[in-house]
Scaffold this motif. Structure first.
Motif, PDB file in Angstrom:
ATOM      1  N   LEU A 270       0.842  -1.265  -0.043  1.00 46.91           N
ATOM      2  CA  LEU A 270      -0.060  -0.069   0.075  1.00 46.91           C
ATOM      3  C   LEU A 270       0.694   1.288   0.070  1.00 46.91           C
ATOM      4  CD1 LEU A 270      -2.672  -1.188   2.305  1.00 46.91           C
ATOM      5  CD2 LEU A 270      -3.157  -0.471   0.219  1.00 46.91           C
TER       6      LEU A 270
ATOM      7  N   THR B 276       0.761   4.119  -2.999  1.00 48.22           N
ATOM      8  CA  THR B 276       0.515   5.487  -2.661  1.00 48.22           C
ATOM      9  C   THR B 276       1.610   6.186  -2.969  1.00 48.22           C
ATOM     10  OG1 THR B 276      -0.143   4.684  -0.343  1.00 48.22           O
ATOM     11  CG2 THR B 276       0.466   7.156  -0.457  1.00 48.22           C
ATOM     12  N   ALA B 277       2.901   5.851  -3.161  1.00 48.68           N
ATOM     13  CA  ALA B 277       4.035   6.697  -3.664  1.00 48.68           C
ATOM     14  C   ALA B 277       3.755   6.833  -5.293  1.00 48.68           C
ATOM     15  CB  ALA B 277       5.354   5.873  -3.302  1.00 48.68           C
TER      16      ALA B 277
ATOM     17  N   SER C 171       0.628   8.892  -5.910  1.00 49.66           N
ATOM     18  CA  SER C 171       0.950  10.343  -5.816  1.00 49.66           C
ATOM     19  C   SER C 171       2.065  11.045  -6.742  1.00 49.66           C
ATOM     20  CB  SER C 171       1.439  10.689  -4.520  1.00 49.66           C
ATOM     21  OG  SER C 171       1.637  11.808  -4.146  1.00 49.66           O
TER      22      SER C 171
ATOM     23  N   ILE D 219       0.957  13.674  -9.910  1.00 49.29           N
ATOM     24  CA  ILE D 219       1.767  15.140  -9.909  1.00 49.29           C
ATOM     25  C   ILE D 219       2.255  15.298 -11.305  1.00 49.29           C
ATOM     26  CG2 ILE D 219       4.131  16.326  -9.238  1.00 49.29           C
ATOM     27  CD1 ILE D 219       3.662  14.887  -6.387  1.00 49.29           C
TER      28      ILE D 219
ATOM     29  N   PHE E  96      10.875  12.107 -10.187  1.00 44.03           N
ATOM     30  CA  PHE E  96       9.636  11.278 -10.098  1.00 44.03           C
ATOM     31  C   PHE E  96       9.666  10.010 -10.843  1.00 44.03           C
ATOM     32  CE2 PHE E  96       7.367  15.759  -8.679  1.00 44.03           C
ATOM     33  CZ  PHE E  96       7.488  15.148  -7.275  1.00 44.03           C
TER      34      PHE E  96
ATOM     35  N   GLU F 193       9.224   2.170  -7.260  1.00 44.65           N
ATOM     36  CA  GLU F 193       8.397   1.766  -6.408  1.00 44.65           C
ATOM     37  C   GLU F 193       7.468   0.581  -7.179  1.00 44.65           C
ATOM     38  OE1 GLU F 193       7.441   2.661  -3.329  1.00 44.65           O
ATOM     39  OE2 GLU F 193       8.813   4.166  -2.903  1.00 44.65           O
TER      40      GLU F 193
ATOM     41  N   GLU G  49       7.694   9.778   8.166  1.00 45.52           N
ATOM     42  CA  GLU G  49       7.417   8.652   7.099  1.00 45.52           C
ATOM     43  C   GLU G  49       8.641   7.918   6.565  1.00 45.52           C
ATOM     44  OE1 GLU G  49       4.145   7.518   4.926  1.00 45.52           O
ATOM     45  OE2 GLU G  49       6.064   6.078   4.717  1.00 45.52           O
ATOM     46  N   ASP G  50       8.747   6.733   6.587  1.00 47.81           N
ATOM     47  CA  ASP G  50       9.923   5.894   6.155  1.00 47.81           C
ATOM     48  C   ASP G  50       9.966   5.641   4.565  1.00 47.81           C
ATOM     49  OD1 ASP G  50       7.693   4.186   6.092  1.00 47.81           O
ATOM     50  OD2 ASP G  50       8.860   2.385   6.902  1.00 47.81           O
ATOM     51  N   GLU G  51       9.004   6.027   3.879  1.00 46.02           N
ATOM     52  CA  GLU G  51       9.065   5.900   2.494  1.00 46.02           C
ATOM     53  C   GLU G  51       9.514   6.886   1.904  1.00 46.02           C
ATOM     54  OE1 GLU G  51       8.606   3.546   0.289  1.00 46.02           O
ATOM     55  OE2 GLU G  51       8.562   1.796   1.798  1.00 46.02           O
TER      56      GLU G  51
ATOM     57  N   ASN H  34      10.128   8.048  -1.304  1.00 45.65           N
ATOM     58  CA  ASN H  34       9.195   8.438  -2.416  1.00 45.65           C
ATOM     59  C   ASN H  34       7.838   9.091  -2.060  1.00 45.65           C
ATOM     60  OD1 ASN H  34      11.166   7.784  -4.367  1.00 45.65           O
ATOM     61  ND2 ASN H  34      10.612   5.755  -4.378  1.00 45.65           N
ATOM     62  N   ILE H  35       7.415   8.701  -0.842  1.00 48.57           N
ATOM     63  CA  ILE H  35       6.230   9.250  -0.365  1.00 48.57           C
ATOM     64  C   ILE H  35       6.314  10.731   0.112  1.00 48.57           C
ATOM     65  CG2 ILE H  35       4.427   9.177   1.245  1.00 48.57           C
ATOM     66  CD1 ILE H  35       3.882   6.333   0.968  1.00 48.57           C
TER      67      ILE H  35
ATOM     68  N   GLU I 296       8.963  12.722  -0.825  1.00 52.03           N
ATOM     69  CA  GLU I 296       9.401  13.357  -1.789  1.00 52.03           C
ATOM     70  C   GLU I 296       7.826  13.814  -2.630  1.00 52.03           C
ATOM     71  OE1 GLU I 296      12.387  13.168  -3.577  1.00 52.03           O
ATOM     72  OE2 GLU I 296      11.727  14.685  -5.224  1.00 52.03           O
ATOM     73  N   SER I 297       6.984  13.133  -2.915  1.00 50.57           N
ATOM     74  CA  SER I 297       5.674  13.724  -3.586  1.00 50.57           C
ATOM     75  C   SER I 297       5.022  14.617  -2.603  1.00 50.57           C
ATOM     76  CB  SER I 297       4.825  12.623  -4.068  1.00 50.57           C
ATOM     77  OG  SER I 297       4.395  11.769  -2.874  1.00 50.57           O
ATOM     78  N   LEU I 298       4.837  14.292  -1.395  1.00 48.87           N
ATOM     79  CA  LEU I 298       4.106  14.889  -0.378  1.00 48.87           C
ATOM     80  C   LEU I 298       4.848  16.286  -0.114  1.00 48.87           C
ATOM     81  CD1 LEU I 298       2.921  12.606   2.591  1.00 48.87           C
ATOM     82  CD2 LEU I 298       1.546  13.794   0.873  1.00 48.87           C
TER      83      LEU I 298
ATOM     84  N   PHE J 108       6.685  17.911  -2.026  1.00 47.71           N
ATOM     85  CA  PHE J 108       6.462  18.834  -3.291  1.00 47.71           C
ATOM     86  C   PHE J 108       4.912  19.446  -3.348  1.00 47.71           C
ATOM     87  CE2 PHE J 108       5.022  19.063  -7.631  1.00 47.71           C
ATOM     88  CZ  PHE J 108       5.749  19.768  -8.527  1.00 47.71           C
ATOM     89  N   LEU J 109       4.111  18.353  -3.123  1.00 41.53           N
ATOM     90  CA  LEU J 109       2.818  19.081  -2.963  1.00 41.53           C
ATOM     91  C   LEU J 109       2.643  20.269  -2.003  1.00 41.53           C
ATOM     92  CD1 LEU J 109       1.041  15.638  -3.323  1.00 41.53           C
ATOM     93  CD2 LEU J 109       0.740  17.423  -4.935  1.00 41.53           C
TER      94      LEU J 109
ATOM     95  N   LYS K 172      -3.732   4.800   3.368  1.00 42.40           N
ATOM     96  CA  LYS K 172      -3.294   4.789   2.110  1.00 42.40           C
ATOM     97  C   LYS K 172      -4.041   3.579   1.397  1.00 42.40           C
ATOM     98  CE  LYS K 172       1.652   5.728   4.210  1.00 42.40           C
ATOM     99  NZ  LYS K 172       2.677   4.964   4.522  1.00 42.40           N
ATOM    100  N   PRO K 173      -3.998   3.879  -0.034  1.00 34.11           N
ATOM    101  CA  PRO K 173      -3.434   5.064  -0.802  1.00 34.11           C
ATOM    102  C   PRO K 173      -4.456   6.217  -0.768  1.00 34.11           C
ATOM    103  CG  PRO K 173      -4.407   3.261  -2.292  1.00 34.11           C
ATOM    104  CD  PRO K 173      -4.266   2.779  -0.833  1.00 34.11           C
TER     105      PRO K 173
END
Lengths: 438, 119
Positions: free
Chosen positions: A142, A146-147, A150, A154, A169, A176, B9-11, B13-14, B16-18, B20-21, B103-104
């Motif tokens: 999950l 999510t990654a 998201s 973007i 990205f 991922e 958060e340990d991910e 890439n999450i 990175e995107s969060l 950015f947003l 999530k997601p």
């Protein structure tokens, strides 16, 4: 009702040699009506009458007495207790086992399979709710989704993203996606492996016991003087293809303990000392400077080709009664799924931790054993943690105890015990926790 | 004054995107991947909102949430988890989470939630 096949055997032998009931009764010096009751297993028989009948029938008395496999009888009793509404004729259970041993074994095997599958179903249901591997896998998947979602959103919706950021990205989606497919594959492998293995064996414990039984609870290669942990790997390699990861863990732990025991108590030295000490665990523990559980484990696995030693059963449980190791004897069944007799010294030992207990015990079928039990705490170097007691019990059949261990006096009281309440006929037992089906 | 958001958060890439947003939405964003370091980062960064994952290395999100709840003027907490079970939600709500999201999630969903919590 007498739970014995002696009468049936007398009738079979009499008809085999063409002797009438009246003639046999006269020759043996008993009444015909008494012989009739004996032949229908409604009267017990022993002593002079048994010897007279055996002599007239031309067979050894021993061949007429009961030698039904009590493990099989116990399994049939458990099967009867499993579905009491079917009202099986439990009064003639021993006769059934004696007259139809093949069908009895089949019934016992089908019952055990059913019981194991019930346990497996319960475990699988529990696993779906609490399995850490499943929880971790779903968390990873999950998070991957999510990654990806998201980042993709973007890229799709934001126009003015710098080249470097765009590249990062894209890289994130690639990474991922790869991790997601790996996690999904691991999950599929996990389920497929589990389904395949559960088709053969129900639980890791059952698979572990099959492994031990296959090796007859002994690992001669680990008994060699230069054996080390590499030998455990060798033993596991052969079994690895058909063994699940949890079972391998159980087997490795058990064999490591076995190896540790061999270093403290090498086979030849231990066999000689055991013989000299009349198999007295206390003397052996003192001589080899180790604890009684280690000596118990070594004694239970001592009998083998080239080493004369008594046949000894062993059970090790934790304080909750969960069986950690079962090395049963033919005549002393050890329940696989708990619910054993609470009067067994192994459970009594928890009330007197670290005090070795010795008791003569008698099963409802009249077979006697000497039981040696002791509860010991597992060693810990951590502070402020509750003690983790394990109890171990050695079980030695009466005849074996007399031959090999004369220090075990049988003059003391014999405690009446059972195997488990549901199939125990001792109606007024104060320790009874559920009704008997008999 | 620009509102501060700490993402625990340990991910990567999450994060990175969060980041950015939320940066684009006008917030000052920092992140922490180690559960054991979260409280120290809250102390130094003084965020208005913490986006907190449940499963973290070295310390669980629930334990961190308990510590935040014990602060006199602690930040608001948006709990993120891959576990959508009612039991986790109940645990988080009992401790005092401000908002819970599984999530997601979509980008608009989380940005909207953050804007509502900091408005």
């Amino acid at each position: 009702m007498v739970h014995s096949l002696t009468g049936t055997r007398i009738r079979q032998q009499r008809t085999r040699i063409g002797l009438s009931q009246t003639a046999l009764a006269r020759q043996a010096g008993i009444s015909t009506s008494y012989l009739n009751l004996i032949e229908h297993n409604k009267r017990g028989i022993a002593g002079k009458v048994l010897l007279s009948l055996a002599r007239e029938l031309g067979v050894p008395a021993q061949s007429l007495t009961d030698d039904t496999d009590s493990g099989l009888t116990t399994a049939l009793q458990e099967a009867a207790a499993y579905l009491p509404k079917e009202a099986p004729e439990t009064a003639s259970l021993t006769e059934f086992a004696g007259r139809f041993p093949g069908w009895s074994r089949l019934l016992a095997a089908v019952f055990r399979k059913t019981q194991d599958q019930d346990t497996a179903i319960a475990e699988l249901s529990d696993r779906l709710a609490h399995d850490p591997f499943l929880a971790e896998s779903l968390h990873i998947m999950l998070s991957n989704i999510t990654a990806i979602r998201s980042t993709a959103e973007i890229l799709r919706s934001v126009e003015d993203i710098g080249r470097d950021q765009t590249s990062r990205f894209h890289g994130a989606i690639h990474d991922e996606s790869k991790r997601l497919s790996e996690a999904a594959q691991a999950l599929i492998d996990y389920f497929e492996k589990d389904i395949g293995e559960n088709a053969r064996t129900a639980t890791p414990e059952e698979e572990f016991e099959k492994f031990l039984s296959k090796h007859d609870y002994r690992f001669p290669s680990l008994d060699l003087p230069d054996a080390d942990a590499d030998e455990i790997d060798v033993l596991l390699v052969d079994a690895a293809r058909s063994m699940s990861a949890p079972t391998r863990k159980l087997a490795r732990r058990m064999m490591q303990t076995y190896l540790d025991d061999t270093k403290i108590m090498p086979l030849s030295a231990f066999a000689a000392s055991a013989l000299a000490a009349d198999y007295n665990p206390s003397a052996l523990a003192a001589e080899f400077q180790t604890n009684l559980h280690a000596v118990f484990r070594r004694l239970a696995g001592l009998k083998r080709d080239g080493v004369a030693a008594p046949a000894i059963g062993l059970q090790i449980v934790n304080a909750a009664g969960h069986a950690l190791l079962r090395h049963p004897l033919t005549d002393f069944p050890l329940p696989r799924h708990g619910n054993a007799c609470p009067l067994w010294p192994i459970y009594q030992s928890f009330t007197q931790p670290e005090r070795p207990l010795l008791e003569w015990i008698e099963l409802p079928n009249g077979k006697q054993f000497v039981a040696l039990a002791v509860a010991l705490p597992r060693e810990t170097k951590a502070f402020d943690v509750p003690p983790d007691y394990r109890a171990a019990m050695l079980v030695i059949p009466k005849d074996q105890a007399r031959s090999f261990a004369p220090w075990l006096s049988n003059t003391q009281t014999v405690r009446q015990v059972g195997t488990s309440c549901r199939i125990c006929p001792r109606e007024n037992c104060p320790a009874r926790c559920e009704a008997t089906v008999f | 004054m620009t509102k501060r958001i700490l993402i625990v958060e340990d991910e990567p890439n999450i994060i990175e995107s969060l980041s950015f947003l939320l940066d684009r939405a006008g917030y000052l964003v920092e992140s922490e991947q180690d559960g054991a370091e979260a409280m120290a980062r809250i102390d130094t960064f003084q965020p208005d909102l913490v986006i907190l994952d449940v499963m973290l290395p070295n310390r669980s999100g629930f334990d961190i949430l308990r510590d935040i709840d014990g602060l006199d003027t602690g930040p608001k907490v948006l709990m993120l988890t891959a576990k959508g079970q009612a039991r986790d939600r109940q645990t988080a709500e009992e401790i005092g989470v401000t908002r819970f999201m599984t999530k997601p999630f979509s980008n608009s969903e989380i940005v909207l939630a953050v804007q509502e919590m900091l408005s």
